[in-house]
Design a protein around this motif. Structure first.
Motif, PDB file in Angstrom:
ATOM      1  N   SER A   1      31.083  39.766  56.345  1.00 39.01           N
ATOM      2  CA  SER A   1      31.455  38.117  56.314  1.00 39.01           C
ATOM      3  C   SER A   1      31.232  37.715  54.618  1.00 39.01           C
ATOM      4  O   SER A   1      32.064  36.985  54.153  1.00 39.01           O
ATOM      5  CB  SER A   1      30.594  37.062  56.767  1.00 39.01           C
ATOM      6  OG  SER A   1      29.348  37.461  56.619  1.00 39.01           O
ATOM      7  N   SER A   2      30.406  38.477  53.961  1.00 39.13           N
ATOM      8  CA  SER A   2      30.272  38.011  52.406  1.00 39.13           C
ATOM      9  C   SER A   2      31.435  38.895  51.462  1.00 39.13           C
ATOM     10  O   SER A   2      31.209  38.636  50.442  1.00 39.13           O
ATOM     11  CB  SER A   2      28.964  38.484  52.160  1.00 39.13           C
ATOM     12  OG  SER A   2      28.060  38.094  52.779  1.00 39.13           O
ATOM     13  N   GLY A   3      32.276  39.363  52.307  1.00 42.34           N
ATOM     14  CA  GLY A   3      33.294  40.395  51.604  1.00 42.34           C
ATOM     15  C   GLY A   3      34.289  39.479  50.660  1.00 42.34           C
ATOM     16  O   GLY A   3      34.953  38.330  51.051  1.00 42.34           O
ATOM     17  N   ARG A   4      34.534  40.064  49.339  1.00 40.86           N
ATOM     18  CA  ARG A   4      35.380  39.138  48.476  1.00 40.86           C
ATOM     19  C   ARG A   4      35.705  40.301  47.259  1.00 40.86           C
ATOM     20  O   ARG A   4      34.766  40.700  46.807  1.00 40.86           O
ATOM     21  CB  ARG A   4      34.852  38.013  47.710  1.00 40.86           C
ATOM     22  CG  ARG A   4      35.750  37.293  46.904  1.00 40.86           C
ATOM     23  CD  ARG A   4      35.099  36.011  46.482  1.00 40.86           C
ATOM     24  NE  ARG A   4      36.117  35.321  45.592  1.00 40.86           N
ATOM     25  CZ  ARG A   4      36.406  35.434  44.338  1.00 40.86           C
ATOM     26  NH1 ARG A   4      35.953  36.495  43.460  1.00 40.86           N
ATOM     27  NH2 ARG A   4      37.357  34.675  43.785  1.00 40.86           N
TER      28      ARG A   4
ATOM     29  N   HIS B   1      31.823  46.471  57.541  1.00 41.45           N
ATOM     30  CA  HIS B   1      32.877  46.937  56.593  1.00 41.45           C
ATOM     31  C   HIS B   1      33.572  45.885  55.789  1.00 41.45           C
ATOM     32  O   HIS B   1      33.730  44.836  56.515  1.00 41.45           O
ATOM     33  CB  HIS B   1      33.869  47.871  57.484  1.00 41.45           C
ATOM     34  CG  HIS B   1      34.828  48.620  56.349  1.00 41.45           C
ATOM     35  ND1 HIS B   1      34.385  49.775  56.030  1.00 41.45           N
ATOM     36  CD2 HIS B   1      36.133  48.534  55.918  1.00 41.45           C
ATOM     37  CE1 HIS B   1      35.136  50.467  55.248  1.00 41.45           C
ATOM     38  NE2 HIS B   1      36.241  49.812  55.133  1.00 41.45           N
ATOM     39  N   ASP B   2      33.417  46.014  54.665  1.00 38.52           N
ATOM     40  CA  ASP B   2      34.090  45.089  53.621  1.00 38.52           C
ATOM     41  C   ASP B   2      35.449  45.292  53.503  1.00 38.52           C
ATOM     42  O   ASP B   2      36.214  46.258  52.867  1.00 38.52           O
ATOM     43  CB  ASP B   2      33.253  45.486  52.294  1.00 38.52           C
ATOM     44  CG  ASP B   2      33.636  44.509  51.301  1.00 38.52           C
ATOM     45  OD1 ASP B   2      34.216  43.542  51.344  1.00 38.52           O
ATOM     46  OD2 ASP B   2      33.460  44.744  49.854  1.00 38.52           O
TER      47      ASP B   2
ATOM     48  N   TYR C   1      40.942  50.958  40.799  1.00 39.22           N
ATOM     49  CA  TYR C   1      40.877  49.711  40.383  1.00 39.22           C
ATOM     50  C   TYR C   1      39.419  48.799  40.866  1.00 39.22           C
ATOM     51  O   TYR C   1      38.961  48.249  40.219  1.00 39.22           O
ATOM     52  CB  TYR C   1      41.990  48.898  41.246  1.00 39.22           C
ATOM     53  CG  TYR C   1      42.576  47.401  40.701  1.00 39.22           C
ATOM     54  CD1 TYR C   1      41.928  47.072  39.541  1.00 39.22           C
ATOM     55  CD2 TYR C   1      43.213  46.746  41.754  1.00 39.22           C
ATOM     56  CE1 TYR C   1      42.087  45.534  39.015  1.00 39.22           C
ATOM     57  CE2 TYR C   1      43.299  45.301  41.137  1.00 39.22           C
ATOM     58  CZ  TYR C   1      42.953  44.908  39.886  1.00 39.22           C
ATOM     59  OH  TYR C   1      43.352  43.593  39.607  1.00 39.22           O
ATOM     60  N   TYR C   2      39.057  49.436  42.381  1.00 37.02           N
ATOM     61  CA  TYR C   2      37.817  48.802  42.850  1.00 37.02           C
ATOM     62  C   TYR C   2      37.578  49.799  44.060  1.00 37.02           C
ATOM     63  O   TYR C   2      38.279  50.919  44.193  1.00 37.02           O
ATOM     64  CB  TYR C   2      38.151  47.360  43.482  1.00 37.02           C
ATOM     65  CG  TYR C   2      39.125  47.434  44.478  1.00 37.02           C
ATOM     66  CD1 TYR C   2      38.662  47.657  45.867  1.00 37.02           C
ATOM     67  CD2 TYR C   2      40.611  47.271  44.347  1.00 37.02           C
ATOM     68  CE1 TYR C   2      39.687  47.528  46.781  1.00 37.02           C
ATOM     69  CE2 TYR C   2      41.413  47.133  45.362  1.00 37.02           C
ATOM     70  CZ  TYR C   2      40.979  47.365  46.581  1.00 37.02           C
ATOM     71  OH  TYR C   2      41.690  47.328  47.627  1.00 37.02           O
ATOM     72  N   PHE C   3      36.415  49.457  44.510  1.00 40.57           N
ATOM     73  CA  PHE C   3      35.902  50.285  45.455  1.00 40.57           C
ATOM     74  C   PHE C   3      35.848  49.593  46.922  1.00 40.57           C
ATOM     75  O   PHE C   3      35.475  48.194  46.883  1.00 40.57           O
ATOM     76  CB  PHE C   3      34.404  50.657  45.439  1.00 40.57           C
ATOM     77  CG  PHE C   3      34.475  51.958  44.143  1.00 40.57           C
ATOM     78  CD1 PHE C   3      34.733  53.046  44.206  1.00 40.57           C
ATOM     79  CD2 PHE C   3      33.948  51.329  42.902  1.00 40.57           C
ATOM     80  CE1 PHE C   3      34.649  53.778  43.228  1.00 40.57           C
ATOM     81  CE2 PHE C   3      34.049  52.259  41.703  1.00 40.57           C
ATOM     82  CZ  PHE C   3      34.236  53.337  42.016  1.00 40.57           C
ATOM     83  N   ALA C   4      36.045  50.071  48.035  1.00 44.88           N
ATOM     84  CA  ALA C   4      35.655  49.621  49.291  1.00 44.88           C
ATOM     85  C   ALA C   4      34.521  50.035  49.937  1.00 44.88           C
ATOM     86  O   ALA C   4      34.319  51.208  49.781  1.00 44.88           O
ATOM     87  CB  ALA C   4      37.190  49.959  49.991  1.00 44.88           C
ATOM     88  N   TYR C   5      33.741  49.282  50.668  1.00 41.96           N
ATOM     89  CA  TYR C   5      32.475  49.648  50.992  1.00 41.96           C
ATOM     90  C   TYR C   5      32.440  49.362  52.548  1.00 41.96           C
ATOM     91  O   TYR C   5      33.077  48.603  53.076  1.00 41.96           O
ATOM     92  CB  TYR C   5      31.462  48.806  50.454  1.00 41.96           C
ATOM     93  CG  TYR C   5      31.266  49.000  48.785  1.00 41.96           C
ATOM     94  CD1 TYR C   5      30.504  49.878  48.347  1.00 41.96           C
ATOM     95  CD2 TYR C   5      32.254  48.132  47.879  1.00 41.96           C
ATOM     96  CE1 TYR C   5      30.253  50.234  46.807  1.00 41.96           C
ATOM     97  CE2 TYR C   5      31.983  48.605  46.663  1.00 41.96           C
ATOM     98  CZ  TYR C   5      31.126  49.393  46.056  1.00 41.96           C
ATOM     99  OH  TYR C   5      31.170  49.623  44.805  1.00 41.96           O
ATOM    100  N   GLY C   6      31.359  49.844  53.187  1.00 46.27           N
ATOM    101  CA  GLY C   6      31.169  50.074  54.694  1.00 46.27           C
ATOM    102  C   GLY C   6      29.805  50.559  54.821  1.00 46.27           C
ATOM    103  O   GLY C   6      29.240  51.433  54.187  1.00 46.27           O
ATOM    104  N   MET C   7      29.194  50.313  55.980  1.00 43.94           N
ATOM    105  CA  MET C   7      28.278  50.865  56.609  1.00 43.94           C
ATOM    106  C   MET C   7      28.333  51.264  57.986  1.00 43.94           C
ATOM    107  O   MET C   7      28.931  50.183  58.764  1.00 43.94           O
ATOM    108  CB  MET C   7      26.805  50.035  56.187  1.00 43.94           C
ATOM    109  CG  MET C   7      26.498  49.756  54.926  1.00 43.94           C
ATOM    110  SD  MET C   7      25.851  51.205  54.036  1.00 43.94           S
ATOM    111  CE  MET C   7      24.316  51.208  54.973  1.00 43.94           C
ATOM    112  N   ALA C   8      27.720  52.368  58.414  1.00 41.89           N
ATOM    113  CA  ALA C   8      27.549  52.640  59.818  1.00 41.89           C
ATOM    114  C   ALA C   8      26.611  53.067  60.504  1.00 41.89           C
ATOM    115  O   ALA C   8      25.964  54.107  59.839  1.00 41.89           O
ATOM    116  CB  ALA C   8      28.998  53.442  60.230  1.00 41.89           C
ATOM    117  N   CYS C   9      26.175  52.702  61.433  1.00 39.09           N
ATOM    118  CA  CYS C   9      24.925  53.266  62.284  1.00 39.09           C
ATOM    119  C   CYS C   9      25.345  53.842  63.615  1.00 39.09           C
ATOM    120  O   CYS C   9      25.881  53.227  64.714  1.00 39.09           O
ATOM    121  CB  CYS C   9      23.695  52.164  62.599  1.00 39.09           C
ATOM    122  SG  CYS C   9      22.302  52.750  63.320  1.00 39.09           S
TER     123      CYS C   9
END
Length: 802
Positions: free
Chosen positions: A723-726, A658-659, A629-637
């Motif tokens: 914070s920009s997640g939607r 993380h989104d 249906y959709y994708f969940a996104y995230g970034m880690a360093c």
């Protein structure tokens, strides 16, 4: 089905609510505490083993096979049956219905084997006794002999002998072979990815209570009550309505209780029906680890072509998964590994092959990420190898390969990526974690430090949300409002500690504009909401939240219609505000008062709700469609430090963005991200499964199997909900799933360790680091990189060991 005919059409997008509703205690967006949290801390949370045992309860213990593959030639259980306290002993002959608990009805998962043993530790009989100690002691008295048969104990051997639990599968886009020939640069390699034990705190357990007419009530620690219900009905030779499964909470699941609760539930149910006495099957830790499936271990082989910028031009990749002795969910798990081969990257011309290997080991099963992590680990290893080959920063190669727009937005399964936020996420985490500066500092440190080396890596996550088996994307709910305005909430999702119940309750509280403490969260029960899907695929809140909202809107619409008629206003003039209902701008009632009036006017205050995920479809024959249906996104360093003399390492800092879309509960979501990351880190670093040459699992207890401890947590752990997640899709209040995606953020730890190892060879020798990166594996990789320096040439960058 919900009463759609009487429902007020809700045209307002609930996702527009950005903050908690003023004056409402516990609505969406608020960081409400986990409903069981205080009980967990106080030891008052009731799990299956805490349920008071009625007089006469029997306790079960399984008897295990002592060969990996063999034919039972003698099974003398006379001493077992005559042992103190023994009431009955079960073998395959005692299964009254179908001797199978396979999730896909492949008929390869017997409750107890009928003559042929297929892995070391497989339960071959079961004892029911007055006490657990008596049952366990009696098991030891069995006299069983076997004719040993050839056993396959590795993926490589299964591939050689072409032994599979399901047919191989291919997914392709474009022409990978031609693209590889045309590519300016080309590399090939292989990687081994280890499995992982679920290590839930509460082991597999079922408490079966006999009912009249031969029916049975099962208190079961399972993520899939409906599947347990249907399987046990088949085992008993009864219709599904003869079996009720109830789950209040689990002490962890992680996928291990999606299918594999059925075998233990079946044994308890058979004993309960056979003896007319309550029966409890509770595995101890060692038996649980030996007898239940794990995350699939993989062997990955790849051939990749790329240009001077590191952009992938063609990829040929092959997965071989260790499925164990039976199919279980391996076909879908291996499919999802293929789905997530791309992770965040446009692969263009690609061919992905998958082999589902049959071995004489325990049948592997669902685990958080469901195959996706294995595919993502492989592509991140490939990206790092490309970067070292052309001498560029791995992050720049990742960015160069990100999904984009128009001609770079189609996945290998021909789905268009419509919600790509990778660039924005990357920019935000770069600003917050100061990666570029830290990279320079690490390079300078490594240049003057001969023993201690540091490494750093940023890795993205793009994870598809939905069951890839389309029909599973449905959920139901049931809501009652009582005369005093209190609410009874039930739905098909299960609570395994992840906070699903509190999130769904917040959705209902928001809809009725009542405080959270007015809602009673109740146990999942197949007698209340039928035909439910497993709580898995990260879809619990998405689907059950929507189903509960659907039920709440049905009742709310009835209350609005009643109030409008009674007070002579239009329905649009009836508004629900925190704790009250305003009618026509003049009359104001407490929520409970309106409910009482509606009851006296014979308005129904009970409703079911239903939700089916829209848009998704997939044709497996052509390997194309929209499975997510959709994708969940995230970034880690992640930043690490390793000791090149011992192989020891420490994760010193982690930055995560993380989104989660618009979070239903920020506190719960943060907990899921932190926990998922640490569990993923354990899988990729310390959690090593090891079987001996006889097929015996030797890492079957906390003493030999190392999950992360508190001291393994990063010294500096920084986490932000993006914070920009939607969510661009109309999910429940525009939130995003958060159960599985954070686990893959830990891939950054594995790649940071590889980065530190690469510094030993001045980043000129590719460290062929497998997973898990135990200290032994790290030390071995360091030695190979040092040796590889000798093999350097001007034409190619060598991989360690080449």
């Amino acid at each position: 089905m919900s009463d759609n005919a009487s429902k007020v059409i809700d045209t307002k997008d609930p996702g527009e609510l950005l903050a908690p509703t003023p004056g409402l205690s516990g609505g969406i967006r608020s960081a409400s505490k986990h409903d069981s949290g205080p009980k967990h801390v106080a030891g008052e949370a009731v799990y299956v083993d805490d349920i008071l045992e009625p007089f006469g309860t029997l306790h079960l213990a399984p008897g295990a096979a002592t060969v990996a593959h063999g034919r039972i030639t003698k099974m003398d259980l006379s001493k077992v049956r005559s042992a103190p306290g023994v009431v009955c002993v079960l073998t395959a002959d005692d299964v009254p219905g179908v001797n199978d608990v396979s999730p896909a009805h492949t008929h390869d998962d017997p409750v107890l084997p009928d003559g042929i043993v297929q892995f070391y530790g497989q339960p071959v009989f079961c004892v029911a006794a007055e006490t657990r100690e008596q049952a366990r002691n009696a098991v030891k008295l069995a006299e069983i002999e076997y004719e040993e048969l050839p056993a396959i104990l590795s993926v490589k051997e299964a591939l050689e002998k072409q032994q599979f639990v399901a047919p191989p599968h291919v997914m392709a886009q474009g022409d990978a072979k031609s693209a590889l020939v045309r590519a300016k640069h080309r590399r090939s390699g292989a990687m081994e990815i280890g499995g992982q034990d679920h290590f839930y705190l509460e082991g597999q357990i079922t408490f079966a209570i006999p009912q009249e007419d031969g029916d049975v009530l099962l208190h079961c620690s399972t993520q899939h009550p409906s599947e347990v219900q249907h399987n046990i009905a088949n085992v008993l030779g009864r219709p599904a309505n003869a079996v009720t499964v109830e789950v209040r909470r689990m002490g962890g699941g992680f996928g291990g209780k999606e299918t594999q609760a059925s075998q233990w539930a079946a044994l308890a149910a058979i004993v309960a029906v056979k003896t007319g006495r309550p029966a409890k099957m509770r595995l101890d830790r060692d038996d649980d680890m030996v007898m239940t499936g794990k995350r699939h271990d993989f062997i990955v082989e790849y051939d990749v072509g790329f240009d001077d910028d590191g952009r992938i031009c063609g990829l040929d990749i092959q997965y071989a998964a260790n499925c164990g002795f039976s199919a279980d969910l391996s076909a879908a798990i291996c499919d999802r590994a293929m789905f997530h081969t791309d992770n965040a990257y446009f692969l263009g011309d690609v061919e992905i092959r998958s082999y589902r290997c049959k071995t004489n080991l325990v049948s592997n099963t669902a685990f958080r990420g469901f195959g996706g992590p294995q595919g993502m680990v492989a592509i991140e290893r490939i990206i790092d190898e490309i970067a070292m080959t052309i001498g560029r920063d791995p992050l720049d190669v990742r960015i160069a390969n990100y999904y984009g727009t128009t001609d770079r937005n189609t996945t290998p399964y021909h789905m268009t990526v419509e919600d790509n936020v990778l660039a924005e996420l990357t920019n935000d985490i770069l600003a917050s974690c100061d990666y570029r500066k830290r990279r320079e500092e690490i390079d300078a440190f490594n240049a003057q430090s001969p023993v201690i080396k540091r490494g750093i890596s940023i890795t993205p996550v793009k994870f598809g949300i939905s069951f890839t088996t389309t029909f599973l994307n449905q959920a139901g709910a049931l809501i009652h409002i009582y005369q005093d305005g209190s609410v009874h909430l039930n739905h098909g999702g299960t609570e395994m500690g992840q906070g699903l119940f509190i999130k769904v309750a917040q959705v209902v509280a928001e809809e009725f504009q009542i405080d959270l403490d007015r809602i009673k969260i109740t146990a999942t029960n197949t007698g209340k909401v039928p035909n439910t899907s497993a709580t898995a695929a990260s879809s619990g809140a998405d689907m059950n939240g929507m189903a509960a909202r659907d039920a709440a809107i049905t009742i709310k619409s009835r209350l609005i219609a009643f109030a409008a008629e009674k007070y002579g206003v239009v329905e649009a003039a009836v508004r629900f505000v925190p704790g009250r209902v305003i009618i026509g701008g003049v009359t104001e009632l407490e929520f409970a008062d309106l409910v009482k009036q509606a009851y006296l006017a014979r308005v129904s205050l009970s409703a079911t709700g239903y939700y089916a995920t829209p848009k998704i479809h997939y044709d497996r024959e052509t390997a194309s469609g929209r499975p997510f249906y959709y994708f969940a996104y995230g970034m880690a360093c992640s930043e690490v430090m390793i000791d090149t003399l011992t192989g020891e390492y420490k994760v010193t800092r982690v930055d995560i963005s993380h989104d989660v879309g618009r979070s239903l509960n920020p506190a719960i979501d943060r907990g899921q991200i932190e926990g998922g990351f640490i569990q993923g880190m354990g899988w990729l670093t310390s959690e090593e499964l090891w079987w001996d040459d006889a097929g015996r699992l030797r890492t079957h207890a906390p003493s030999t199997y190392k999950i992360p401890a508190c001291s393994d947590r990063p010294e500096d752990f920084r986490l932000e909900l993006w914070s920009s997640g939607r969510n661009v899709e109309k999910t429940i209040h525009r939130s995003k799933a958060v159960g599985e995606p954070p686990l893959m953020l830990a891939i950054s730890v594995h790649r940071a360790i590889a980065d530190a190892i690469a510094s030993v060879g001045d980043y000129k020798v590719i460290p062929m680091l497998n997973a898990p990166a135990t200290p032994e594996a790290v030390l071995n990789a360091v030695a190979n990189v040092a040796k590889g320096m000798i093999a350097q040439s001007h034409d190619a960058i060598p991989a360690a060991g080449e």
